[in-house]
Scaffold this active site. Structure first.
Site, PDB file in Angstrom:
ATOM      1  N   HIS B 502       0.813  -1.203   0.000  1.00 20.77           N
ATOM      2  CA  HIS B 502       0.000   0.000   0.000  1.00 20.77           C
ATOM      3  C   HIS B 502       0.854   1.265   0.000  1.00 20.77           C
ATOM      4  CE1 HIS B 502      -3.118  -2.787   2.026  1.00 20.77           C
ATOM      5  NE2 HIS B 502      -3.080  -2.941   0.725  1.00 20.77           N
ATOM      6  N   ASN B 503       1.205   1.700  -1.181  1.00 21.69           N
ATOM      7  CA  ASN B 503       1.988   2.924  -1.338  1.00 21.69           C
ATOM      8  C   ASN B 503       1.037   4.086  -1.581  1.00 21.69           C
ATOM      9  OD1 ASN B 503       4.854   1.741  -1.608  1.00 21.69           O
ATOM     10  ND2 ASN B 503       3.644   0.531  -3.036  1.00 21.69           N
TER      11      ASN B 503
END
Lengths: 257, 574
Positions: B502-503
């Site tokens: 999850h960037n």
């Protein structure tokens, strides 16, 4: 019929076409966008439930056409067989990686695009990396593996005056431990732990990947840990309080869908 | 040579959730859209041999080919960044559907607290609660109540299954479909949570719990719990995926000109706006210029920043001065503090599962608990999940077991169906030295600079992880495992090991053009006809999976683009 057979017969029925359609909700009208799914509906009932073909053949390596070398020389293959069998040895659970054809799997992987790092970034300079930055080496997996195999023999001869495959199991473990700790220098000054990690990863893959890749002989890798392989659904099983053991199926069972 | 094509109203870069939603909404409104996707087209027919762990999970069949483009990485501003040469951590999707094809389907809304995080933190604890290095922590410029209708639209389109959770924001409607089933593993978590006084819930999922027809008329069947989600496409179409929802809708209008294998290299400029894009056909090498009235940048987090930086659009962020916005507030996700449970005499059917199958509690999320006595802000979800344990990827053994040899084999088989985690998913808040810029040395295959990531966990992350570890431990003890391994410390970030994908951040939204790149329609302050969509717009990352919020913001952006096509100009006053 034994209890086990009864259970399997019940399970076979559970994954019948009718249950499948019911569970997937396809009896409801509307456009179904699942092209793959659509074609599943016309398949033969038996194809999901009876797939023992792969088990009825290939009882001996000689009968399995996958057991032939694409990459290794026979002597490299033998060192690999010896090494993988220490990573994942035979025990009370069942055969080790050697008997599961992990070395054949490794041979085939190194012969293919992954062995030549075709999807890895290979441009620019190669600098020494901090520990957090991952390996920064130009050497290809296939060359790293061969350098590692050579070094296993060189190191074994230095320590014990014989090749790796001639060593006692405990001596082989000692050698592999030294490699895993990065104590041996390989060609191109690559750390032996990098080779070891590659060997370890490939051994696990060779034991547990779908048998179409050449390892996991007769799906025994899966059987040992009660893994059912590739099945289309587990709607009933995941809700069951009891553990349900299913006979493994390979991707081969999805052919004809 | 570059072939110049006729001008179009809208060109969209990337055909994942963001690009797919915008394409569906605009084409439904009668607007012609050119959709550029660097990968191939994809339908569920591509997944008939999809249950192949090696091909999809370990050889990354659905992911970007790193030989052509990757990122470089360093822990601190003084270090030298080196390329991520192969995958080990976050994976980057490729092809029609993008990351929306291979995701797990965990679909949350962010909390009311998230959207007004600075204001609400100061209100409750005073300004001194926000450390100096977290100066990038700002309100999003939009409230939860304003976001609610967009969340509702996204959930109905994707078909989200779930149950209403008291500690989250108010919902206008219940989830369109009921929650996924509860497995024995989930019931263990539920029982422990209830007896500890918490209110457990089933994680909201884009894996359909039952057959469902969405408002666009798309019908899909229910999840079969086959256990192949997080690196895989769904052959049933049961997982909400742009390729089975919004993209077919856009195609049906006849207004979408979808060009696959089309990799956008840069945006072209004219005055203070973009005039179009330059792209290359990845199969033939031929280059094209596509002029457009509006350019929608909707590729992955990293590439969104990189495209703007390589095009000279927007002002690059400088961590020394704090000026500039492109590349600012890159955030990850904190997963420290989990406990692993091993059982001697219990077996679970761990071979089955789904990417969003699990139970969680909300009591330690956001500001749901008093932070006066702790040295961090925000929090984490405490959860147990059942994705389906695949045998190459998952070989959990108690701490202290070697990772090869006789003991490894014995224990990994013994516990293969007798373990599960109580884990955390925590917020990641901005640090002024965690950011994205262009690498000074490494280039992609076309000679453009790679994106450079500078990132390290913060004191906030470490304190939060430590705090959460005590809670997961408490859960594990309540459940009553025979062996419990608790990870108490958050180690340094390792680009090859840390596996959360999850960037967020880099092209963030806000109210102040000095502090944000976009307004709340995801329109660029510095180039009014450029809209930048995706989790890159998040000013910080909450304790949730990002897709629900990304989807909601994409619906809002689609509304903004239509407004802009009619009226022009900045849609929000700075």
């Amino acid at each position: 019929m034994s209890e086990q057979e009864k259970k399997e017969s019940v399970l076979d029925k559970r994954s019948s076409r009718r249950t499948f359609i019911k569970n997937s909700g396809l009896t409801v009208g509307g456009v179904v966008l699942g092209g793959a799914l659509g074609s599943l509906l016309i398949k033969d009932d038996k194809s999901t439930t009876h797939n023992t073909d792969t088990q009825n053949h290939a009882k001996t390596p000689a009968a399995n056409p996958n057991v032939a070398l694409m990459f290794f020389t026979p002597s490299q293959y033998q060192v690999t067989q010896a090494a993988v069998d220490r990573i994942f040895p035979e025990d009370a659970n069942g055969p080790g990686a050697k008997e599961l054809n992990a070395a054949i799997y490794i041979d085939h992987q190194l012969a293919g695009p992954w062995g030549s790092n075709v999807k890895d970034y290979r441009l620019g300079a190669f600098y020494k990396a901090e520990e957090n930055q991952g390996p920064q080496t130009k050497i290809l997996r296939k060359d790293l593996f061969l350098a590692g195999l050579d070094s296993l023999n060189t190191y074994s001869n230095k320590q014990f005056k014989v090749d790796f495959k001639e060593l006692e199991a405990t001596q082989q473990d000692e050698v592999l431990l030294a490699f895993s700790e990065g104590k041996v220098e390989l060609y191109g000054k690559v750390s032996s732990s990098q080779f070891f990690n590659l060997l370890r990863t490939l051994t696990i893959e060779g034991v547990y990947a779908d048998p179409m890749y050449g390892g996991n002989n007769e799906m025994i890798g899966w059987s040992m840990r009660k893994y059912p392989g590739s099945r289309m659904q587990y709607v009933a099983e995941i809700q069951d309080e009891k553990f349900i053991e299913l006979e493994p199926q390979s991707l081969n069972s999805h052919m004809g869908h | 040579m570059v072939t110049k094509l006729p001008k179009v109203p809208v060109v969209v870069v990337g055909m994942g959730w963001a690009g797919g939603i915008v394409s569906a909404e605009l084409t439904k409104a009668g607007i012609n859209v050119v959709g550029l996707e660097r990968g191939k087209d994809r339908t569920t027919a591509d997944y008939t041999m999809g249950h192949d762990e090696l091909r999809y999970q370990h050889r990354q069949e659905l992911m970007q080919d790193l030989s052509k483009e990757t990122i470089t990485y360093r822990n601190t501003v003084s270090g030298k960044a080196l390329p991520m040469r192969h995958y080990g951590t976050f994976i980057v999707g490729d092809g029609v559907g993008g990351a929306g094809s291979h995701w797990n389907g965990q679909t949350y809304r962010f909390l009311p607290y998230d959207f007004e995080i600075r204001t609400k933190t100061i209100e409750r604890y005073g300004i001194e609660k926000i450390p100096a290095w977290m100066e990038g922590l700002n309100d999003w410029g939009i409230t939860y109540d304003e976001m609610e209708p967009y969340y509702d639209t996204f959930e109905k389109m994707a078909g989200i299954s779930g149950e209403t959770v008291e500690l989250w924001g108010k919902r206008t409607n219940p989830y369109p479909t009921p929650p996924l089933v509860k497995t024995p593993l989930m019931k263990e978590f539920e029982k422990a949570a209830t007896s500890l006084g918490y209110k457990p819930f089933v994680i909201p999922a884009a894996n359909l719990s039952e057959a469902y027809t969405n408002p666009d008329g798309i019908s899909r069947g229910a999840c079969q719990y086959c256990a192949y989600c997080e690196n895989f496409g769904c052959e049933y179409g049961a997982k909400g995926d742009p390729a089975v929802t919004v993209i077919p809708v856009a195609k049906q209008t006849g207004k979408l000109d979808l060009r696959t294998h089309s990799n956008v290299l840069e945006l072209t400029k004219s005055g203070g706006k973009a005039s179009g894009v330059i792209y290359v056909d990845m199969l033939t090498g031929e280059k094209f210029e596509q002029p457009a009235d509006v350019v929608v940048v909707a590729s992955y987090v990293f590439n969104n920043s990189r495209l703007l930086l390589n095009s000279g659009i927007g002002t690059p962020y400088d961590p020394k001065t704090g000026k500039g916005t492109i590349g600012k507030n890159y955030c990850y996700q904190v997963t420290a503090g989990g406990s692993q449970l091993f059982f001697e005499d219990k077996e679970f059917n761990l071979y089955g599962g789904a990417g969003a199958l699990g139970m969680e509690i909300a009591e330690y999320m956001g500001d749901n608990f008093d932070h006066s006595e702790v040295d961090f802000i925000h929090g984490a979800g405490i959860r147990s999940t059942q994705y389906g344990d695949r045998p190459i990827a998952v070989n959990r053994v108690p701490a202290g077991t070697p990772n090869w040899g006789a003991e490894f084999k014995e224990k990994s088989i013994k516990y293969a169906n007798s373990n599960f985690p109580v884990k955390t998913q925590g917020a990641s808040l901005p640090h002024k030295e965690n950011y994205l810029d262009l690498d000074p040395e490494f280039k992609d295959e076309f000679g453009y600079p790679l994106l450079r990531m500078t990132y390290e966990y913060t004191d906030n992350d470490r304190a939060m992880g430590k705090y959460m570890s005590a809670i997961t431990r408490k859960f594990a003890e309540e459940i009553g495992a025979d062996i419990i391994d608790t990870n108490e410390e958050q180690g340094p970030f390792n680009v090859n090991k840390d596996s959360n994908t999850h960037n967020t951040g880099g092209v963030i939204m806000g109210t102040d053009p000095e502090k944000s790149a976009l307004n709340t329609y995801l329109q660029m302050w510095e180039a009014e006809n450029v809209f930048v969509l995706g989790a890159s717009a998040f000013p910080h990352n909450s304790s949730f999976n990002p897709t629900g919020t990304l989807g909601a913001l994409s619906y809002r952006a689609a509304e903004g683009i239509q407004k802009y096509l009619k009226e022009g100009g900045l849609l929000v006053k700075a």
